[in-house]
Scaffold this active site. Structure first.
Site, mmCIF file in Angstrom:
data_model
loop_
_atom_site.group_PDB
_atom_site.id
_atom_site.type_symbol
_atom_site.label_atom_id
_atom_site.label_comp_id
_atom_site.label_asym_id
_atom_site.label_seq_id
_atom_site.Cartn_x
_atom_site.Cartn_y
_atom_site.Cartn_z
ATOM 1 N N PRO A 274 -33.237 -39.302 15.762
ATOM 2 C CA PRO A 274 -33.409 -38.469 17.229
ATOM 3 C C PRO A 274 -33.975 -39.399 17.925
ATOM 4 O O PRO A 274 -34.996 -40.209 17.925
ATOM 5 C CB PRO A 274 -34.484 -37.352 16.662
ATOM 6 C CG PRO A 274 -35.398 -38.173 15.524
ATOM 7 C CD PRO A 274 -34.301 -38.989 14.936
ATOM 8 N N ARG A 312 -28.795 -40.677 35.289
ATOM 9 C CA ARG A 312 -28.225 -39.667 34.466
ATOM 10 C C ARG A 312 -27.443 -38.583 35.390
ATOM 11 O O ARG A 312 -26.154 -38.133 35.243
ATOM 12 C CB ARG A 312 -29.139 -38.611 33.391
ATOM 13 C CG ARG A 312 -29.796 -39.642 32.617
ATOM 14 C CD ARG A 312 -30.385 -38.781 31.485
ATOM 15 N NE ARG A 312 -29.613 -37.920 30.724
ATOM 16 C CZ ARG A 312 -29.168 -36.741 30.977
ATOM 17 N NH1 ARG A 312 -29.912 -36.225 31.735
ATOM 18 N NH2 ARG A 312 -28.278 -36.380 29.937
ATOM 19 N N TYR A 316 -23.300 -38.671 34.398
ATOM 20 C CA TYR A 316 -23.179 -37.537 33.655
ATOM 21 C C TYR A 316 -23.282 -36.301 34.345
ATOM 22 O O TYR A 316 -23.235 -35.013 33.440
ATOM 23 C CB TYR A 316 -23.852 -37.229 32.311
ATOM 24 C CG TYR A 316 -24.386 -38.753 31.724
ATOM 25 C CD1 TYR A 316 -23.046 -39.346 30.717
ATOM 26 C CD2 TYR A 316 -25.464 -39.291 31.487
ATOM 27 C CE1 TYR A 316 -23.580 -40.588 30.240
ATOM 28 C CE2 TYR A 316 -25.729 -40.501 31.035
ATOM 29 C CZ TYR A 316 -24.823 -41.110 30.146
ATOM 30 O OH TYR A 316 -25.020 -42.151 29.509
ATOM 31 N N CYS A 355 -27.599 -47.532 48.452
ATOM 32 C CA CYS A 355 -26.515 -47.597 49.181
ATOM 33 C C CYS A 355 -25.167 -47.360 48.533
ATOM 34 O O CYS A 355 -24.234 -47.796 48.443
ATOM 35 C CB CYS A 355 -26.290 -48.870 50.331
ATOM 36 S SG CYS A 355 -27.633 -48.974 51.249
HETATM 37 N N1 LLP Z 1 -28.002 -42.364 16.538
HETATM 38 C C1 LLP Z 1 -26.605 -42.959 17.062
HETATM 39 C C2 LLP Z 1 -25.724 -43.790 16.501
HETATM 40 C C3 LLP Z 1 -26.466 -42.927 18.457
HETATM 41 O O1 LLP Z 1 -25.449 -43.171 19.166
HETATM 42 C C4 LLP Z 1 -27.446 -42.170 19.501
HETATM 43 C C5 LLP Z 1 -27.236 -41.985 20.750
HETATM 44 C C6 LLP Z 1 -28.746 -41.645 18.799
HETATM 45 C C7 LLP Z 1 -28.784 -41.514 17.339
HETATM 46 C C8 LLP Z 1 -29.574 -40.786 19.462
HETATM 47 O O2 LLP Z 1 -29.181 -39.707 20.053
HETATM 48 P P1 LLP Z 1 -30.168 -38.651 20.423
HETATM 49 O O3 LLP Z 1 -30.995 -37.924 19.565
HETATM 50 O O4 LLP Z 1 -30.864 -39.206 21.573
HETATM 51 O O5 LLP Z 1 -29.084 -37.732 21.194
HETATM 52 N N2 LLP Z 1 -27.157 -41.960 27.871
HETATM 53 C C9 LLP Z 1 -27.002 -40.538 27.550
HETATM 54 C C10 LLP Z 1 -26.851 -40.470 25.891
HETATM 55 C C11 LLP Z 1 -26.282 -41.620 25.269
HETATM 56 C C12 LLP Z 1 -26.395 -41.276 23.638
HETATM 57 C C13 LLP Z 1 -26.093 -42.456 22.839
HETATM 58 N N3 LLP Z 1 -26.131 -42.583 21.527
HETATM 59 C C14 LLP Z 1 -27.610 -39.690 28.363
HETATM 60 O O6 LLP Z 1 -28.445 -39.890 29.020
HETATM 61 O O7 LLP Z 1 -27.424 -38.226 27.905
#
Ligand code: LLP
Length: 430
Positions: A274, A312, A316, A355
């Site tokens: 996580p 973000r 997104y 900008c």
């Molecule tokens: N494990 C793997 C293999 C991953 O690719 C990721 C996230 C995580 C764990 C952690 O995921 P989380 O628990 O944080 O959801 N920049 C984007 C999110 C990109 C996520 C990439 N991988 C945003 O700002 O929403």
């Protein structure tokens, strides 16, 4: 947002007024709450306790050394995706032996360094990578512990940029390919397959994709064991969604409820990765209003945090609640919805000085009138905020602080202009 709260219309982080923090450390400023970070880690450890879980905090969400140190002190392992992230972990006092190494493009050098550091598992994303790890491990005279990253072809129903578990994604292997690869691994001397890995996406707010992925994982673990692999770890990745708007997320216990009964019979220890669910709501971004202006019917609030600080919204269409640090009389201190019209507010575009038309933190967002010098808080900014910051427009990156009770500690100083141009000074050498 328990640890960010209003007292007498003033925003606090734990026991400190946000206004004092902004004055002391300047803006834009990332503010993290120790209690929120540790609280979420413990919540995860408790929710999945039946599976003897190892929480491997996903470093990519927020890699500040202060946060990694805090996580390590509370028993967390780590999910890293580069030699750089592993370096951060070990520097901050984290254990490689509690770290898993994912990523589709691990280089031989990164593999060797991670082997020498003694990582718990390589999450392997392709057949070519199996060959590379096998070769490096044999050259080192060791067996590399690996988990195949399998794509369960489950749709997590999240933003397409952060969906990873579908068949057509660049991550992992589909199930048939993974089974063929597992067969090959039996004759590869440099590899010991001790785990299975899945990660289906990020900001997932429904439990159903986890239920389906867990069922597929349990079945696969049986098949891998039938081939003779001693699978001890089931790594279900990260992805648990958080509240950005308010009310959209599920409690962590709800995910555990659908996963534990399915995974328990495998006898595996659960590893999880996580990131957002630990750091996301443990951080805010404080900014100060520079100007306000109107153009046609549009009202703009130009403040000192820009897309280079928090990308973000631009990347997104990410939604972050934004509200004044000092709430004027007559307005709710914490509106029920930050999208519906709020009496005393007008829709405003909250933008930065960069900008680009894409440089906004929010568009048409209800906000009371603000003036030069007023402070705003951008909520849920603890994950994928500072880590994705850049120096675009030669803007020094923000400072970061970690609050604990009535103590605030700088965990990253604000960059100076010399920090930014330093690596280029070679260009001016004779
Ligand atoms: N494990 C793997 C293999 C991953 O690719 C990721 C996230 C995580 C764990 C952690 O995921 P989380 O628990 O944080 O959801 N920049 C984007 C999110 C990109 C996520 C990439 N991988 C945003 O700002 O929403």
């Amino acid at each position: 947002m328990d640890h960010f709260h209003y007292r007498d219309r003033e925003l606090y982080c734990e026991d400190l007024p946000a206004r004092d923090l902004a004055e002391r450390f300047g803006t834009p400023l990332y503010v993290y709450s120790t209690a929120a970070l540790v609280g979420r880690l413990k919540e995860l450890q408790t929710a999945f306790a039946e599976l003897d879980p190892l929480v491997c905090y996903s470093v990519k969400a927020n890699s500040n050394l202060g946060i990694l140190k805090l996580m390590a002190e509370h028993g967390s392992g780590f999910d890293v995706v580069s030699g750089g992230e592993l370096h951060r972990v070990t520097t901050a006092g984290g254990e490689a032996a509690k770290s898993v190494f994912a990523g589709v493009g691990k280089t031989d050098e990164e593999i060797r360094d991670a082997l020498r550091a003694g990582v718990l598992l390589f999450n392997v994303e392709s057949e070519a990578e199996l060959d590379a790890i096998d070769a490096v491990a044999r050259a080192e005279g060791v067996k590399a512990p690996i988990a195949l990253r399998v794509n369960p072809d489950v749709d997590p129903k999240t933003h397409r940029y952060i969906s990873t578990g579908k068949k057509e994604s660049k991550f992992g292997m589909d199930i048939d390919r993974a089974l063929r690869a597992a067969d090959r691994v039996r004759s590869m001397e440099g590899l010991a397959m001790t785990g299975l890995h899945m990660h289906i996406g990020s900001q997932i707010t429904s439990t159903e994709p986890y239920a389906r992925a867990s069922a597929k994982a349990a079945e696969l673990i049986g098949q891998l064991r039938d081939m003779g692999h001693e699978i001890r770890w089931c790594n279900m990745g990260g992805g648990f969604g958080i509240d950005y708007r308010g009310g959209e997320s599920k409690p962590l216990a709800a995910f555990a409820e659908v996963m534990v009964p399915v995974l328990k019979p495998t006898g595996c220890r659960l590893a999880m990765e996580p990131g957002r669910s630990i750091a996301g709501n443990a951080g805010i971004l404080l900014s100060r209003v520079i100007y306000t202006k109107q153009s046609g019917d549009k009202r703009f609030v130009i403040q000192d945090a820009a897309m280079n600080d928090l990308i973000r919204p631009a990347l997104y269409e990410g939604f972050h609640r934004i509200w004044p640090v000092q709430v004027p009389e007559g307005l709710p201190t914490w509106p029920e919805s930050f999208e519906a019209a709020i009496p005393g507010t007008e829709p405003r575009d909250i933008v930065g000085p960069v900008c680009e038309s894409g440089d906004f933190l929010a568009q048409d967002r209800p906000l009371p009138p603000v003036d030069r010098g007023d402070l705003l808080a951008v909520f849920s900014a603890g994950a994928y905020g500072m880590v994705m910051a850049s120096n675009y427009n030669t803007r020094p990156r923000a400072a970061e602080i970690l609050v604990s009770g009535s103590d605030a500690r700088l965990v990253r100083r604000r960059e100076t202009l010399d920090d930014l141009i330093g690596p280029e000074m070679v260009a001016l050498e004779a």
